[in-house]
Scaffold this motif. Structure first.
Motif, short mmCIF file in Angstrom:
data_model
loop_
_atom_site.label_atom_id
_atom_site.label_comp_id
_atom_site.label_asym_id
_atom_site.label_seq_id
_atom_site.Cartn_x
_atom_site.Cartn_y
_atom_site.Cartn_z
N ASP A 48 -53.17 4.17 21.72
CA ASP A 48 -51.82 4.72 21.71
C ASP A 48 -51.91 6.24 21.85
OD1 ASP A 48 -49.18 5.31 21.43
OD2 ASP A 48 -49.02 4.74 19.31
N PHE A 49 -51.54 6.74 23.02
CA PHE A 49 -51.61 8.17 23.29
C PHE A 49 -50.23 8.82 23.33
CE2 PHE A 49 -55.42 6.25 25.04
CZ PHE A 49 -56.42 7.07 24.54
N GLY A 50 -49.21 8.06 22.97
CA GLY A 50 -47.86 8.58 23.00
C GLY A 50 -47.08 8.05 24.18
N THR A 51 -45.80 8.34 24.17
CA THR A 51 -44.93 7.90 25.26
C THR A 51 -45.12 8.79 26.49
OG1 THR A 51 -43.10 9.31 24.53
CG2 THR A 51 -43.25 7.10 23.55
N THR A 52 -44.57 8.37 27.59
CA THR A 52 -44.64 9.17 28.81
C THR A 52 -44.00 10.53 28.61
OG1 THR A 52 -44.58 7.16 30.16
CG2 THR A 52 -44.02 9.23 31.25
N GLU A 53 -42.87 10.55 27.92
CA GLU A 53 -42.19 11.82 27.65
C GLU A 53 -43.05 12.74 26.81
OE1 GLU A 53 -38.43 11.28 25.79
OE2 GLU A 53 -37.96 13.43 25.71
N GLN A 54 -43.71 12.19 25.79
CA GLN A 54 -44.57 13.00 24.94
C GLN A 54 -45.76 13.55 25.71
OE1 GLN A 54 -45.31 10.05 21.92
NE2 GLN A 54 -43.72 10.85 20.56
N LEU A 55 -46.34 12.72 26.58
CA LEU A 55 -47.47 13.19 27.37
C LEU A 55 -47.05 14.29 28.36
CD1 LEU A 55 -49.33 9.83 28.13
CD2 LEU A 55 -50.08 11.67 26.60
N GLU A 56 -45.86 14.15 28.92
CA GLU A 56 -45.38 15.18 29.85
C GLU A 56 -45.13 16.49 29.11
OE1 GLU A 56 -42.00 13.42 31.65
OE2 GLU A 56 -43.14 12.24 33.12
N ASP A 57 -44.58 16.42 27.91
CA ASP A 57 -44.38 17.64 27.12
C ASP A 57 -45.72 18.31 26.82
OD1 ASP A 57 -41.66 17.28 27.10
OD2 ASP A 57 -41.60 16.34 25.12
N PHE A 58 -46.71 17.50 26.46
CA PHE A 58 -48.03 18.05 26.17
C PHE A 58 -48.65 18.63 27.44
CE2 PHE A 58 -52.54 16.94 24.53
CZ PHE A 58 -52.74 18.28 24.17
N GLY A 59 -48.46 17.95 28.58
CA GLY A 59 -49.02 18.45 29.83
C GLY A 59 -48.44 19.80 30.22
N ARG A 60 -47.10 19.98 30.03
CA ARG A 60 -46.49 21.28 30.34
C ARG A 60 -47.07 22.38 29.45
NH1 ARG A 60 -41.99 17.87 31.49
NH2 ARG A 60 -41.37 17.81 29.30
N SER A 61 -47.40 22.01 28.19
CA SER A 61 -48.04 22.99 27.31
C SER A 61 -49.43 23.35 27.81
CB SER A 61 -48.13 22.41 25.88
OG SER A 61 -48.83 23.26 25.02
N LEU A 62 -50.18 22.36 28.32
CA LEU A 62 -51.50 22.65 28.87
C LEU A 62 -51.42 23.52 30.12
CD1 LEU A 62 -53.22 19.14 28.53
CD2 LEU A 62 -53.65 21.17 27.14
N LYS A 63 -50.33 23.39 30.88
CA LYS A 63 -50.17 24.25 32.05
C LYS A 63 -50.05 25.71 31.66
CE LYS A 63 -48.09 21.44 35.73
NZ LYS A 63 -46.86 21.23 36.56
N ARG A 64 -49.36 25.94 30.55
CA ARG A 64 -49.21 27.33 30.09
C ARG A 64 -50.52 27.86 29.54
NH1 ARG A 64 -44.46 24.97 28.12
NH2 ARG A 64 -45.34 24.82 26.01
N ARG A 65 -51.18 27.06 28.71
CA ARG A 65 -52.42 27.52 28.11
C ARG A 65 -53.16 26.34 27.51
NH1 ARG A 65 -50.24 30.54 24.95
NH2 ARG A 65 -50.26 32.45 26.19
N GLN A 66 -54.44 26.18 27.88
CA GLN A 66 -55.28 25.17 27.26
C GLN A 66 -56.17 25.86 26.24
OE1 GLN A 66 -57.76 22.82 29.93
NE2 GLN A 66 -58.95 21.98 28.22
N ILE A 67 -55.88 25.63 24.98
CA ILE A 67 -56.62 26.32 23.92
C ILE A 67 -57.94 25.63 23.63
CG2 ILE A 67 -56.53 26.98 21.49
CD1 ILE A 67 -53.52 27.26 21.78
N GLN A 68 -57.94 24.31 23.61
CA GLN A 68 -59.13 23.56 23.23
C GLN A 68 -59.74 22.88 24.45
OE1 GLN A 68 -58.39 20.66 20.20
NE2 GLN A 68 -60.55 20.24 19.81
N ALA A 69 -61.01 23.14 24.68
CA ALA A 69 -61.71 22.53 25.81
C ALA A 69 -62.02 21.07 25.51
CB ALA A 69 -62.99 23.29 26.11
#
Length: 391
Positions: A48-69
């Motif tokens: 369970d990695f979350g809903t599609t909406e949750q993954l898209e929100d997380f992906g937009r955050s990664l576009k701005r900045r990926q803090i953890q490799a």
């Protein structure tokens, strides 16, 4: 005089301290890797990695900045552990150790690449790799209960025994068994646990029952329906108990249903001797056997001149004991205790629950005039005119 750096190191006796940053990772390379060259591992118990909406929100955050490799191992190192996965991972260069949610989020927003840290040290053994896969989520309590149970089961397979897993994570043995027992549940029931529709306590209880009785899915749902009813009844009982406590008086004790009196009979004035018989009627044998008193225990008619020296009577409503002499006991001499200035007046209890014995006592104790008054009061109490007795 200023101390030079070498002298300062000598003063601290820290000659072995490194004077530069040391890369302790097996490889140490931080690379920006295209998503097409990365594959998730196939032993991750998380599903369970979350809903599609949750993954898209997380992906937009990664576009701005990926803090953890994302930690990865090379394809060669991974296939040395699981060569049977060669066709499933495809023609990639790296396999994810942990961080599959970041990979899925990046894929959801079509992020071209992810920053990854290559460390083939995670692939020293299956045990080392699986520990790296699940430990982060277990320590952060980021799994749902069923995913955690699957992760623990995978670790037991890798470590060999449940005790080895418990010792590795510095947990009690019960920590392993409490999670593995959830895997006894039917998949449909596991979904209830996964979505927190069944609490863990009854889920573990049900898992043990399934293990012992081999219940099918229908039996498991029937048990859960009955368990919910039982839990609701217990909750209602607790609620009623709390409400009853809140309704009590401020003192915290329930008010008595009726007052309890101790009536001390005043000494009567001297009068002429009564013309009634010298002794009261004897107690019935059945009453004497019940109360443990002998007919001779009924008091004699009082000598009116000595009334002030007799022990007064007290009301006994609600008492279960009818002993007439228990309150007349005197403290033995020589106890070493100073005598009280005003000792309490001993009170003998009137047996109001035994009307025959009570009548005998009243006849023996009251003067004739008082008996007539009492008779009239009793007749009034039962609705009989006193004049009707003379007719």
């Amino acid at each position: 005089m200023a101390m030079n750096p070498n002298e300062f190191d000598d003063f601290l006796e820290d000659d072995d301290a490194p004077d530069q940053v040391v890369d302790t990772r097996a490889d140490g390379r931080l690379l920006r890797v295209p998503l097409g060259r990365i594959a998730p591992n196939l032993v991750n118990p998380r599903s369970d990695f979350g809903t599609t909406e949750q993954l898209e929100d997380f992906g937009r955050s990664l576009k701005r900045r990926q803090i953890q490799a994302v930690p990865v191992v090379t394809r060669r190192a991974y296939l040395e552990l699981w060569p049977e996965h060669k066709g499933q991972i495809g023609n990639v260069d790296f396999v994810i150790v942990s961080g599959e949610r970041r990979y899925r989020a990046a894929t959801a927003v079509e992020l071209p690449a992810l920053e990854c840290v290559i460390n083939d040290g995670y692939a020293e053994s299956r045990k080392t790799f699986l520990d790296a896969v699940v430990s982060e989520n277990i320590d952060r309590q980021n799994f749902d209960a069923i995913e955690e149970a699957n992760a623990v089961e995978v670790l037991v397979e890798a470590f060999g025994t449940a005790r080895s897993v418990a010792e590795h994570y510095e947990r009690a043995d019960g920590w392993v068994s409490q999670r593995r027992v959830l895997l006894r549940l039917a998949p449909e029931v596991q979904e209830l646990v996964r979505h927190q529709q069944m609490p863990l306590e009854p889920a573990r209880k049900l898992g043990k029952l399934v293990k012992d009785h081999q219940w099918d899915v229908d039996a498991q749902f029937q048990w859960w329906e009955q368990e919910q009813k039982d839990r609701a009844a217990k909750a209602a009982q607790r609620k009623a108990t709390r409400a009853a406590r809140r309704s009590q008086p401020a003192g915290g004790q329930a008010a008595p249903s009726e007052p309890v009196f101790t009536a001390v009979k005043p000494a009567p004035e001297p009068a002429t001797p009564r013309e009634t018989p010298a002794r009261a009627p004897a107690l019935p044998e059945a009453t004497a056997a019940l109360t443990g008193t002998h007919p001779a225990g009924v008091p004699e008619p009082r000598d009116q001149g000595q009334a002030s020296a007799t022990t007064p009577w007290g009301h006994s409503r609600g008492l279960t004991s009818t002993t007439l002499s228990g309150a007349d006991q005197v403290e033995p001499q020589g106890t070493g205790k100073p005598p009280a200035a005003e000792p309490p007046i001993p009170v003998r209890q009137l047996p109001t629950h035994d009307w025959e014995q009570l009548a005998n006592i009243v006849i023996a104790e009251l003067p004739e005039a008082a008996l007539h008054c009492l008779t009239e009061r009793l007749l009034e109490a039962v609705g009989v005119e006193p004049s009707s007795q003379s007719a």
